[in-house]
Scaffold this motif. Structure first.
Motif, PDB file in Angstrom:
ATOM      1  N   THR A 110      43.131  35.157  36.825  1.00  9.44           N
ATOM      2  CA  THR A 110      41.886  34.873  36.103  1.00  9.44           C
ATOM      3  C   THR A 110      41.694  33.371  35.922  1.00  9.44           C
ATOM      4  O   THR A 110      40.603  32.831  36.160  1.00  9.44           O
ATOM      5  CB  THR A 110      41.892  35.573  34.730  1.00  9.44           C
ATOM      6  OG1 THR A 110      41.989  36.988  34.924  1.00  9.44           O
ATOM      7  CG2 THR A 110      40.632  35.260  33.948  1.00  9.44           C
ATOM      8  N   THR A 139      40.875  31.767  39.225  1.00 11.93           N
ATOM      9  CA  THR A 139      39.496  32.087  39.597  1.00 11.93           C
ATOM     10  C   THR A 139      38.518  31.236  38.792  1.00 11.93           C
ATOM     11  O   THR A 139      37.489  30.776  39.317  1.00 11.93           O
ATOM     12  CB  THR A 139      39.218  33.586  39.369  1.00 11.93           C
ATOM     13  OG1 THR A 139      40.154  34.367  40.121  1.00 11.93           O
ATOM     14  CG2 THR A 139      37.805  33.954  39.798  1.00 11.93           C
ATOM     15  N   LYS A 145      38.455  27.852  40.396  1.00  9.51           N
ATOM     16  CA  LYS A 145      37.798  27.879  41.700  1.00  9.51           C
ATOM     17  C   LYS A 145      36.282  27.959  41.573  1.00  9.51           C
ATOM     18  O   LYS A 145      35.545  27.331  42.350  1.00  9.51           O
ATOM     19  CB  LYS A 145      38.330  29.067  42.509  1.00  9.51           C
ATOM     20  CG  LYS A 145      37.759  29.176  43.909  1.00  9.51           C
ATOM     21  CD  LYS A 145      38.371  30.363  44.636  1.00  9.51           C
ATOM     22  CE  LYS A 145      37.788  30.510  46.038  1.00  9.51           C
ATOM     23  NZ  LYS A 145      38.379  31.666  46.753  1.00  9.51           N
ATOM     24  N   THR A 146      35.799  28.740  40.603  1.00  6.45           N
ATOM     25  CA  THR A 146      34.357  28.915  40.425  1.00  6.45           C
ATOM     26  C   THR A 146      33.720  27.809  39.589  1.00  6.45           C
ATOM     27  O   THR A 146      32.497  27.773  39.423  1.00  6.45           O
ATOM     28  CB  THR A 146      34.069  30.271  39.753  1.00  6.45           C
ATOM     29  OG1 THR A 146      34.749  30.324  38.488  1.00  6.45           O
ATOM     30  CG2 THR A 146      34.512  31.429  40.640  1.00  6.45           C
ATOM     31  N   ILE A 170      32.054  32.488  34.403  1.00  6.96           N
ATOM     32  CA  ILE A 170      31.977  32.873  35.821  1.00  6.96           C
ATOM     33  C   ILE A 170      30.685  33.640  36.076  1.00  6.96           C
ATOM     34  O   ILE A 170      30.044  33.481  37.121  1.00  6.96           O
ATOM     35  CB  ILE A 170      33.206  33.726  36.220  1.00  6.96           C
ATOM     36  CG1 ILE A 170      34.491  32.882  36.181  1.00  6.96           C
ATOM     37  CG2 ILE A 170      33.018  34.337  37.613  1.00  6.96           C
ATOM     38  CD1 ILE A 170      35.761  33.679  36.381  1.00  6.96           C
ATOM     39  N   SER A 213      32.683  38.484  42.605  1.00  7.63           N
ATOM     40  CA  SER A 213      33.310  37.165  42.703  1.00  7.63           C
ATOM     41  C   SER A 213      34.754  37.217  42.219  1.00  7.63           C
ATOM     42  O   SER A 213      35.664  36.683  42.873  1.00  7.63           O
ATOM     43  CB  SER A 213      32.510  36.150  41.883  1.00  7.63           C
ATOM     44  OG  SER A 213      33.138  34.884  41.905  1.00  7.63           O
ATOM     45  N   ILE A 214      34.967  37.863  41.076  1.00  8.90           N
ATOM     46  CA  ILE A 214      36.322  37.951  40.512  1.00  8.90           C
ATOM     47  C   ILE A 214      37.199  38.845  41.377  1.00  8.90           C
ATOM     48  O   ILE A 214      38.359  38.505  41.671  1.00  8.90           O
ATOM     49  CB  ILE A 214      36.263  38.453  39.065  1.00  8.90           C
ATOM     50  CG1 ILE A 214      35.616  37.392  38.165  1.00  8.90           C
ATOM     51  CG2 ILE A 214      37.654  38.814  38.547  1.00  8.90           C
ATOM     52  CD1 ILE A 214      35.302  37.860  36.763  1.00  8.90           C
ATOM     53  N   SER A 267      38.268  37.135  44.521  1.00  2.00           N
ATOM     54  CA  SER A 267      39.300  36.146  44.223  1.00  2.00           C
ATOM     55  C   SER A 267      40.632  36.820  43.963  1.00  2.00           C
ATOM     56  O   SER A 267      41.672  36.394  44.475  1.00  2.00           O
ATOM     57  CB  SER A 267      38.889  35.302  43.011  1.00  2.00           C
ATOM     58  OG  SER A 267      39.903  34.373  42.691  1.00  2.00           O
TER      59      SER A 267
END
Length: 691
Positions: free
Chosen positions: A397, A400, A403-404, A456, A476-477, A480
């Motif tokens: 988490t 991610t 990254k986002t 996110i 998206s999650i 990832s």
């Protein structure tokens, strides 16, 4: 004028010579044809009527399965056997052979059916069977108002119980043999008996082979397990000699030159590596005449034993972990609220290569025959069953979030609970104050993950207001998470791996559950791959249990040379900055080595510098006792743990899942107890081996 006469007189002579030459040549040709037809005619006719068939004989042993230190796990035990090859024999010949063989050997009759008995009675009592058909029925038959099947059906139905009692034990053995003779395929050798074949039976059959067409004595084999039930669910099974090719895979194997009665791997490792473990039977070319009788046979190729398969598994380590799980499961059952607790799973993996060193699963079951509660192997469950795992996924988490762009290194959130309209307060297990992401991992803050998820999803939180989040945040999650191995198949070299269940609703509240591991489900193998990806710096390694293939040495039990080495496979590289991984790994280290970390009490004094993450998830029970609870099984707590060590240069990664560990508020900490003992065992064994 004289010249013309002279030329004319020579012409008839030349013509006569020509005619004589032609006559002579035709005479020679006719004589030659006659000679060929009379002398070699029968041979040529027989040659023209010949056809060739290939029969496979002499079953060869499968390759052995060994552990990483070349200790035999699965081997073959040779067994004396009696075989039969149908070389196109008539029913009469097969029946006569069955009657002779029944006098020489004992044959089990448990597979003889009522129909078999009736068919045999009709075959051996044709006049009495015909007498069961009335003249009126025969007239209808001749008038083509009854078929052959109708007449035969009447015969079957009219055999009395007393008539069936005429079939003695000896006759039943004949039926059993005759049935097997008929069940085989032409020119295919089948095993007639390989259980309890006595030396006397073998000798007397060998002495009478000349009068037993199609019968032979041979050596068969069966699989034996040096470590008894250890890892047996993963090792898989092989079809028995009377099973042959599985019906659902018949075409697959026939296309690969298997015979219908070949023994093949039908599950797990035995199935996955069938092409390695299966040897090559000797092939014999049978030349037959037009009636199907074999008149010649020629060896085509000698048989060859299957290759040996070397696993990455350390069987000593595997057995010790099995014992740890058993002991801790029984110990956990002494706690209150553990009525539903019945299983636990552990995977140990080399994070740099993907080699699986141990995959252990144990399940408490009730023996239907004895009524006793027992522990059975369920290593299969490490990759075929999935569960809500809780906070162990929080490392993914955070990464991610980085990254986002939802969070940056050092982002701070207040751990106060979130109140979303029409939703119960969503909070951590206690108020943890203001936290950055490292301490959020150390203390396992749910609220930090909630804020990350909201960002996110491009959402905005306000107290007691609806939470508007883009549904794309779920994808998206999950995408990832999958890059770490969560919620997707890991690619382990075993069949039937499960990817897990993905929650179907896209309501905003479920996104918050997703990022704390309480929505989608994951397997122990997925957790091991995930934590390995973090440990090794961002490479998702394909887990594998096969390590090498060895060429067998004929006529010896020695190890052959390596014909194939399984090399590490990188499935993907996560798109993360090194600093991001460093901060997550620091948080994982604090979990286990810094006071206040959720695993510190169990790992704080560990000498091998562990790092990891604990997990607790509220889940709904769907185990074997679910029907006792009607439509709504009670909520239970799943426990999990991921870890690697040493934290600075990881050599081992571990995943632990204890589903349905307890109900209520009394946490038995089975995940932490199992995890500590497993890592202690691994490093102690390493120390002992180097000393």
């Amino acid at each position: 004028m004289e010249k013309q006469k002279k030329n004319k007189s020579h012409f008839p002579i030349r013509l006569n010579i020509l005619f004589f030459s032609v006559f002579f040549l035709f005479s020679v040709l006719i004589l030659r044809l006659g000679f060929v037809q009379i002398v070699y005619g029968e041979n040529f006719k027989r040659d023209l009527a010949r056809k060739e068939d290939i029969t496979i004989s002499s079953p060869v042993p499968r390759g052995r399965i060994l552990d990483r230190d070349y200790r035999i796990i699965v081997d073959n035990v040779p067994k004396s056997a009696i075989s039969y090859t149908n070389e196109g024999f008539s029913q009469e010949v097969m029946l006569e052979t069955a009657e002779k063989l029944a006098k020489l050997i004992s044959k089990k009759t448990n597979k003889v059916t009522e129909r078999d008995k009736r068919d045999f009675w009709i075959m051996t009592n044709p006049e009495r069977a015909n007498a069961k058909i009335s003249k009126k029925e025969m007239d209808l038959y001749y008038a083509k108002k009854l078929t052959d099947n109708d007449i035969y059906k009447y015969k079957l139905e009219r055999i009395t119980t007393d008539e069936l009692k005429e079939l003695t034990k000896e006759k039943l053995e004949v039926i059993a043999l005759f049935k097997e003779f008929n069940s085989g395929y032409k020119f295919t050798t089948q095993i007639i008996k390989n259980e309890d074949v006595t030396a006397q039976e073998l000798a007397v059959v060998s002495e009478n082979l000349q009068s037993l067409p199609g019968v032979d004595t041979t050596t068969d084999w069966e699989r034996c397990y040096a470590f008894n039930g250890t890892l047996k669910s993963v090792l898989g099974k092989v079809t028995k000699s009377d099973e042959g090719l599985p019906a659902e895979q018949l075409e697959y194997f026939l296309a690969r030159d298997y015979s219908r009665n070949d023994r093949v791997g039908k599950s797990q490792l035995e199935w996955q590596y069938e092409n390695v473990l299966h040897g090559y039977k000797s092939k014999i070319k049978n030349v037959t005449d037009k009636t199907g009788n074999v008149i010649e046979n020629h060896p085509v190729s000698n048989g060859k034993k299957g290759k040996d398969l070397v696993l990455s598994i350390d069987m000593d380590l595997q057995r010790k972990i099995d014992r740890i799980i058993e002991e801790e499961l029984w110990a956990a059952k002494r706690y209150p609220g553990t009525y539903l607790t019945d299983r636990a799973y552990v995977v140990l993996m080399n994070p740099k290569t993907g080699e699986v060193l141990a995959m252990s699963g144990k399940k408490i079951v009730r023996n239907n025959q004895t009524g006793r509660v027992e522990m059975e192997d369920d290593a299969l469950g490490t990759f075929t069953t999935t569960y809500n795992v809780g906070s162990t996924v929080k490392g993914a988490t955070i990464l991610t979030g980085y990254k986002t762009g939802a969070i940056a290194p050092g982002t701070v959130f207040d751990d106060a609970g979130l109140k979303i309209r029409a939703t119960p307060l969503k909070k951590s297990y206690a108020y943890l104050g203001r936290l950055n992401e490292i301490n959020a991992l150390k203390l396992s803050s749910n609220v930090y993950m909630f804020h990350t998820a909201i960002r996110i999803g491009k959402g905005h939180y306000e107290y007691d207001q609806p939470l508007n989040i883009s549904s794309k945040a779920f994808d998206s999650i999950r995408d990832s998470f999958a890059s770490f191995g969560l919620g997707t198949r890991t690619g382990i070299d075993l069949p039937n791996e499960q990817s897990g269940f993905k929650g179907q609703s896209y309501l905003p509240g479920y996104l918050l559950d997703l990022v704390i591991g309480q929505y989608d489900t994951y397997s122990a193998m997925q957790l091991a791959q995930y934590v390995s990806t973090i440990a090794n710096g961002g490479y998702r390694m394909q887990p594998h249990v096969a390590k090498q293939m060895l060429e067998p040495k004929e006529g010896t039990r020695e190890l052959g040379h390596v014909v194939k080495e399984i090399t590490p496979t990188v499935l993907n590289t996560i798109d993360m900055k090194s600093n991001w991984l460093y901060r997550v790994k620091l948080g994982f280290k604090k979990v286990m080595q810094e006071r206040g970390g959720t695993a510190y009490k169990f790992f704080g004094n560990a000498p091998y510098s562990p790092a990891g993450k604990t997990g607790t998830a509220e889940a709904f029970y769907d185990g074997p006792e679910r029907y006792r609870f009607g439509k709504e099984p009670p909520p239970v707590m799943n426990l999990s743990l991921v870890s690697y060590a040493p934290s600075s240069n990881p050599e081992i990664a571990m995943a632990v899942i204890v589903p349905w560990a307890y109900q209520g508020k009394k946490d038995n900490r089975a995940n932490l107890k199992i995890g500590r003992r497993v890592l202690d065992t691994y490093f102690q064994m390493k120390k002992d081996n180097h000393s």
